[in-house]
Write an enzyme that holds these catalytic residues in place. Sequence first.
Site, PDB file in Angstrom:
ATOM      1  N   LEU A 251       0.815  -1.207   0.000  1.00 38.41           N
ATOM      2  CA  LEU A 251       0.000   0.000   0.000  1.00 38.41           C
ATOM      3  C   LEU A 251       0.855   1.266   0.000  1.00 38.41           C
ATOM      4  O   LEU A 251       1.664   1.481   0.898  1.00 38.41           O
ATOM      5  CB  LEU A 251      -0.928   0.001   1.212  1.00 38.41           C
ATOM      6  N   ASP A 252       0.653   2.096  -1.045  1.00 41.28           N
ATOM      7  CA  ASP A 252       1.306   3.403  -1.165  1.00 41.28           C
ATOM      8  C   ASP A 252       2.821   3.318  -1.116  1.00 41.28           C
ATOM      9  O   ASP A 252       3.495   4.262  -0.704  1.00 41.28           O
ATOM     10  CB  ASP A 252       0.809   4.366  -0.077  1.00 41.28           C
ATOM     11  N   GLU A 253       3.388   2.181  -1.538  1.00 36.86           N
ATOM     12  CA  GLU A 253       4.840   2.024  -1.506  1.00 36.86           C
ATOM     13  C   GLU A 253       5.414   1.668  -2.871  1.00 36.86           C
ATOM     14  O   GLU A 253       6.543   1.206  -2.962  1.00 36.86           O
ATOM     15  CB  GLU A 253       5.231   0.964  -0.465  1.00 36.86           C
TER      16      GLU A 253
END
Length: 287
Positions: free
Chosen positions: A229-231
Amino acid sequence: MEAAQFVLTLSCADRPGIVGAVSSHLAAQGSNILEAQQFGDAQTGQFFMRLVFRPCTLDVEADDLRAGFKVVAQRFGMQWTLRPRDRRRRVLLMVSRFDHCLADLLYRWRIGELPMDIVGIVTNHPRETYRHLDLDGIPFHYLPVDRASKAAQEAQVWAVIERSGAELVVLARYMQVLSDDLAGKLAGRCINIHHSFLPGFKGARPYHQAHRRGVKLIGATAHFVTAELDEGPIIEQDIERVSHSDTPEDLIRIGRDIERRVLARTLRLVLDDRVLVDGHKTVVFAP
């Protein structure tokens, strides 16, 4: 009439002779190189290159150019793409209630700043949410979702992607976390935009959290979506300075502006084949 321009991007293990082999091949085929950018990553040992070239004859097809380049690509074990520069990508936009990024992309698309074909808009909010936007002619897909219906809704999203032939998916403030399965299917062709506080100030009301901590810089990050997530690999970022006199509402307003311009810049770079993935990061060949 001039011959069409083509864009060639490639990556492979770095070794002597790559640039010479590529340029010699294009010269032998009667092509003129108009732009050339390259980068060798000393840490990963990978080489990246982007070229724009024009064949000297008018009737050259992209498939013929690809067939000719395969020999060079196989020799160096390249991952590569070659496409006509004027071919417009098919793009699907996904959005939730906050529509500032959607409105900005639609405006830039309509004035010709973003050369793409929008093949649809997917949202988990009804069309009335966007009644102030000009969506005429764009297929609109209202696909509501909750925790119980997430798998079924994502199956519908994937069906829309396949039917529309979308080559690129843009999460223009789509406030739903994609499952690992869908994120995996969209690897390398799905862009997300969010504020740059992460990994700090997670969860609800991040600007209010940041205001309570007295932050002095706020920004936005655009990245490729991955299962983490969001990486995913970061493509573009920007910031603005704020002060003690700014309210949480001021931070939200400033944040919206940064998100709009970062996402637009990112999409423009991707549409012009200027972004190559380098492991957990990207190589971005600036205009």
